[in-house]
Design an enzyme around this catalytic site. Structure first.
Site, PDB file in Angstrom:
ATOM      1  N   ASN A   1       6.848   9.299  -6.933  1.00 43.59           N
ATOM      2  CA  ASN A   1       7.573   9.337  -6.694  1.00 43.59           C
ATOM      3  C   ASN A   1       9.166   7.883  -7.371  1.00 43.59           C
ATOM      4  O   ASN A   1       9.627   7.920  -7.696  1.00 43.59           O
ATOM      5  CB  ASN A   1       7.111   9.450  -5.794  1.00 43.59           C
ATOM      6  CG  ASN A   1       7.393  10.430  -4.993  1.00 43.59           C
ATOM      7  OD1 ASN A   1       7.131  11.758  -5.832  1.00 43.59           O
ATOM      8  ND2 ASN A   1       6.618  10.724  -3.775  1.00 43.59           N
ATOM      9  N   GLY A   2       7.875   6.469  -6.501  1.00 49.83           N
ATOM     10  CA  GLY A   2       8.301   5.491  -7.425  1.00 49.83           C
ATOM     11  C   GLY A   2       8.197   5.123  -8.506  1.00 49.83           C
ATOM     12  O   GLY A   2       9.675   4.416  -8.452  1.00 49.83           O
TER      13      GLY A   2
ATOM     14  N   GLU B   1     -10.522  24.012 -11.067  1.00 47.86           N
ATOM     15  CA  GLU B   1      -9.622  24.105 -12.652  1.00 47.86           C
ATOM     16  C   GLU B   1      -8.713  22.735 -12.182  1.00 47.86           C
ATOM     17  O   GLU B   1      -7.501  23.082 -11.214  1.00 47.86           O
ATOM     18  CB  GLU B   1      -9.200  25.407 -13.154  1.00 47.86           C
ATOM     19  CG  GLU B   1      -9.906  26.278 -13.789  1.00 47.86           C
ATOM     20  CD  GLU B   1     -10.955  26.508 -14.169  1.00 47.86           C
ATOM     21  OE1 GLU B   1     -10.169  25.774 -14.361  1.00 47.86           O
ATOM     22  OE2 GLU B   1     -12.164  27.082 -13.648  1.00 47.86           O
TER      23      GLU B   1
ATOM     24  N   HIS C   1      10.047   8.758  -2.763  1.00 43.13           N
ATOM     25  CA  HIS C   1       9.969   9.526  -1.702  1.00 43.13           C
ATOM     26  C   HIS C   1      10.469  10.954  -0.824  1.00 43.13           C
ATOM     27  O   HIS C   1      10.701  11.475  -1.225  1.00 43.13           O
ATOM     28  CB  HIS C   1       8.507   8.410  -0.329  1.00 43.13           C
ATOM     29  CG  HIS C   1       8.500   8.114  -1.374  1.00 43.13           C
ATOM     30  ND1 HIS C   1       7.069   8.134  -2.237  1.00 43.13           N
ATOM     31  CD2 HIS C   1       7.739   6.341  -1.109  1.00 43.13           C
ATOM     32  CE1 HIS C   1       6.191   7.059  -2.309  1.00 43.13           C
ATOM     33  NE2 HIS C   1       6.646   6.337  -1.740  1.00 43.13           N
TER      34      HIS C   1
ATOM     35  N   SER D   1      -9.013  10.384  -7.697  1.00 46.49           N
ATOM     36  CA  SER D   1      -8.454   8.857  -6.837  1.00 46.49           C
ATOM     37  C   SER D   1      -8.714   9.800  -5.006  1.00 46.49           C
ATOM     38  O   SER D   1      -8.124   9.729  -3.961  1.00 46.49           O
ATOM     39  CB  SER D   1      -6.395   8.635  -6.279  1.00 46.49           C
ATOM     40  OG  SER D   1      -6.509   9.053  -8.015  1.00 46.49           O
TER      41      SER D   1
ATOM     42  N   ARG E   1      -1.708  17.816 -10.242  1.00 47.92           N
ATOM     43  CA  ARG E   1      -1.926  15.691 -10.433  1.00 47.92           C
ATOM     44  C   ARG E   1      -0.318  16.162 -10.770  1.00 47.92           C
ATOM     45  O   ARG E   1      -0.419  15.802 -12.577  1.00 47.92           O
ATOM     46  CB  ARG E   1      -2.620  15.166 -11.012  1.00 47.92           C
ATOM     47  CG  ARG E   1      -2.169  13.711 -10.320  1.00 47.92           C
ATOM     48  CD  ARG E   1      -3.397  12.245 -10.351  1.00 47.92           C
ATOM     49  NE  ARG E   1      -2.697  11.092 -10.353  1.00 47.92           N
ATOM     50  CZ  ARG E   1      -2.971  10.552  -9.410  1.00 47.92           C
ATOM     51  NH1 ARG E   1      -4.840  11.135  -9.177  1.00 47.92           N
ATOM     52  NH2 ARG E   1      -2.972   9.413  -9.005  1.00 47.92           N
TER      53      ARG E   1
ATOM     54  N   ASP F   1       2.650  12.520  -7.228  1.00 51.49           N
ATOM     55  CA  ASP F   1       2.542  10.987  -7.921  1.00 51.49           C
ATOM     56  C   ASP F   1       3.790  11.557  -8.827  1.00 51.49           C
ATOM     57  O   ASP F   1       4.261  12.091  -9.408  1.00 51.49           O
ATOM     58  CB  ASP F   1       0.715  10.676  -8.373  1.00 51.49           C
ATOM     59  CG  ASP F   1       0.999   9.319  -9.115  1.00 51.49           C
ATOM     60  OD1 ASP F   1       1.815   8.534  -8.023  1.00 51.49           O
ATOM     61  OD2 ASP F   1      -0.401   8.631  -9.743  1.00 51.49           O
TER      62      ASP F   1
ATOM     63  N   ARG G   1      11.589   2.173  -4.407  1.00 53.08           N
ATOM     64  CA  ARG G   1      10.854   3.233  -4.259  1.00 53.08           C
ATOM     65  C   ARG G   1      10.645   4.196  -3.433  1.00 53.08           C
ATOM     66  O   ARG G   1      10.268   5.578  -3.124  1.00 53.08           O
ATOM     67  CB  ARG G   1       9.997   2.635  -3.914  1.00 53.08           C
ATOM     68  CG  ARG G   1       8.990   1.826  -5.355  1.00 53.08           C
ATOM     69  CD  ARG G   1       7.750   0.899  -4.916  1.00 53.08           C
ATOM     70  NE  ARG G   1       6.448   2.058  -4.744  1.00 53.08           N
ATOM     71  CZ  ARG G   1       6.100   2.455  -5.726  1.00 53.08           C
ATOM     72  NH1 ARG G   1       6.338   2.191  -6.977  1.00 53.08           N
ATOM     73  NH2 ARG G   1       5.255   3.319  -5.532  1.00 53.08           N
TER      74      ARG G   1
ATOM     75  N   ASN H   1      -3.588   4.027   0.600  1.00 53.97           N
ATOM     76  CA  ASN H   1      -2.214   3.697   0.767  1.00 53.97           C
ATOM     77  C   ASN H   1      -1.679   2.643   1.926  1.00 53.97           C
ATOM     78  O   ASN H   1      -1.022   2.261   1.031  1.00 53.97           O
ATOM     79  CB  ASN H   1      -1.446   4.929   0.776  1.00 53.97           C
ATOM     80  CG  ASN H   1      -1.169   6.455  -0.728  1.00 53.97           C
ATOM     81  OD1 ASN H   1      -1.040   7.800  -0.921  1.00 53.97           O
ATOM     82  ND2 ASN H   1      -1.122   5.196  -1.859  1.00 53.97           N
TER      83      ASN H   1
HETATM   84  C1  FPP Z   1       2.801   8.547  -4.833  1.00 55.61           C
HETATM   85  O1  FPP Z   1       3.891   8.060  -5.363  1.00 55.61           O
HETATM   86  C2  FPP Z   1       3.430   9.630  -3.636  1.00 55.61           C
HETATM   87  C3  FPP Z   1       3.210   8.740  -2.742  1.00 55.61           C
HETATM   88  C4  FPP Z   1       2.225   8.199  -2.058  1.00 55.61           C
HETATM   89  C5  FPP Z   1       3.206   9.943  -1.000  1.00 55.61           C
HETATM   90  C6  FPP Z   1       3.987  10.962  -1.294  1.00 55.61           C
HETATM   91  C7  FPP Z   1       4.705  11.483   0.068  1.00 55.61           C
HETATM   92  C8  FPP Z   1       5.730  12.479  -0.106  1.00 55.61           C
HETATM   93  C9  FPP Z   1       5.680  13.204  -1.273  1.00 55.61           C
HETATM   94  C10 FPP Z   1       6.545  12.946   0.632  1.00 55.61           C
HETATM   95  C11 FPP Z   1       6.016  13.106   2.290  1.00 55.61           C
HETATM   96  C12 FPP Z   1       5.169  14.286   2.273  1.00 55.61           C
HETATM   97  C13 FPP Z   1       5.859  15.901   3.204  1.00 55.61           C
HETATM   98  C14 FPP Z   1       4.226  16.624   2.737  1.00 55.61           C
HETATM   99  C15 FPP Z   1       6.496  15.795   4.043  1.00 55.61           C
HETATM  100  P1  FPP Z   1       3.763   6.814  -5.968  1.00 55.61           P
HETATM  101  O2  FPP Z   1       4.814   5.936  -4.894  1.00 55.61           O
HETATM  102  O3  FPP Z   1       2.515   6.660  -6.453  1.00 55.61           O
HETATM  103  O4  FPP Z   1       4.912   6.805  -7.732  1.00 55.61           O
HETATM  104  P2  FPP Z   1       4.402   5.788  -8.748  1.00 55.61           P
HETATM  105  O5  FPP Z   1       3.090   6.617  -9.152  1.00 55.61           O
HETATM  106  O6  FPP Z   1       5.262   6.218  -9.668  1.00 55.61           O
HETATM  107  O7  FPP Z   1       4.950   4.751  -7.872  1.00 55.61           O
END
Ligand code: FPP
Length: 249
Positions: free
Chosen positions: A29-30, A209, A44, A198, A190, A27, A40, A75
């Site tokens: 990335n955004g 753990e 990713h 989630s 996480r 979690d 965003r 999602n």
């Molecule tokens: C959550 O961050 C992340 C995701 C919903 C996507 C995760 C995908 C990747 C890391 C890339 C692809 C993975 C593989 C295995 C090829 P968020 O967008 O909810 O972040 P935020 O909470 O900061 O908005």
């Protein structure tokens, strides 16, 4: 023949210093992108880079199973643009990374309800799984359009089809879940500061753990992984027993 794994609620699994199985919700990335005034999807894309590093770090630390939550059944509720960019990223990641994974001994598995993905993505998944099927250094499971409740329900429904009128038990259900080849996760991580599961591996996390870190996924590197493993190593895994019982063993 599938290996037989312990069910943490029925038997005490063997303990190990290094977690055999790590499961991660990636979690943040955004927020990582937002802090840099980037879209965003740039977060990713950076997240994919971390996936590569963490797979490598897990191999070096002799972790046998790594399971990543890439896309949850919820999602799809994200803006259409973000969902389609994520799908493109999955396609690109599979095209670019499967060869490298194969050379590094990674056995790739993708679990979840894949029926909603387009044919091209599904074909790449099948090809990637087939190509890497014989590898044994690490099993990397990517959960895509996955939900813990979905997993339990699909397992129960498939079991019922095979055993009409039967009475379902824990031992009977386990082989029907999405990851019958893996032991239950020892360590759940996480990133991104939230402290919730989630709808990830609801059944399999029964005695894992839990480790939560403020670190955003694109910042989560091998050093951050070591902190999580160090935290795991300090835990007393009792599986329902008392501390005294652990000393007596
Ligand atoms: C959550 O961050 C992340 C995701 C919903 C996507 C995760 C995908 C990747 C890391 C890339 C692809 C993975 C593989 C295995 C090829 P968020 O967008 O909810 O972040 P935020 O909470 O900061 O908005």
């Amino acid at each position: 023949m599938l290996k037989r794994y312990f069910s943490s609620t029925r038997e005490i699994p063997p303990s190990a210093k290094t977690p055999r199985h790590i499961a991660i919700i990636m979690d943040g990335n955004g927020r990582w992108a937002k802090k840099r005034l980037l879209p965003r999807v740039a977060g990713h894309a950076q997240g994919v880079e971390r996936v590569r590093d963490i797979v490598q770090a897990c191999i070096e630390r002799n972790v046998e199973y790594l399971t990543l939550f890439a896309f949850s059944s919820e999602n799809w509720r994200r803006p259409e643009e973000e969902v389609s960019r994520l799908m493109e990223l999955f396609v690109m990641a599979l095209e670019r990374e499967v060869g490298k994974m194969h050379r590094n001994g990674v056995n790739l598995k993708v679990v979840g309800d894949l029926s909603r993905f387009d044919q091209r993505l599904r074909d790449l998944i099948t090809q990637g799984e087939l190509k890497t099927a014989g590898n044994q250094r690490i099993t990397l499971t990517v959960c895509a359009n996955y939900g813990g409740r979905w997993d339990i329900l699909q397992a129960a429904n498939r079991w019922l089809q095979d055993h009409p009128g039967g009475e379902l038990s824990e031992a009977a259900l386990t082989p029907y879940l999405s990851m019958p080849y893996a032991p239950e996760p020892d360590l759940f991580i996480r990133t991104g500061g939230e402290q919730r599961i989630s709808n990830f591996l609801l059944w399999q996390l029964a005695y894992s753990e839990l480790y939560f870190t403020e670190s955003l996924w694109p910042d989560f590197d091998a050093q951050a992984l070591d902190l999580a493993i160090a935290s795991f190593q300090k835990r007393e895994r009792r599986f329902g027993r008392t501390s005294e019982q652990l000393v007596e063993r």
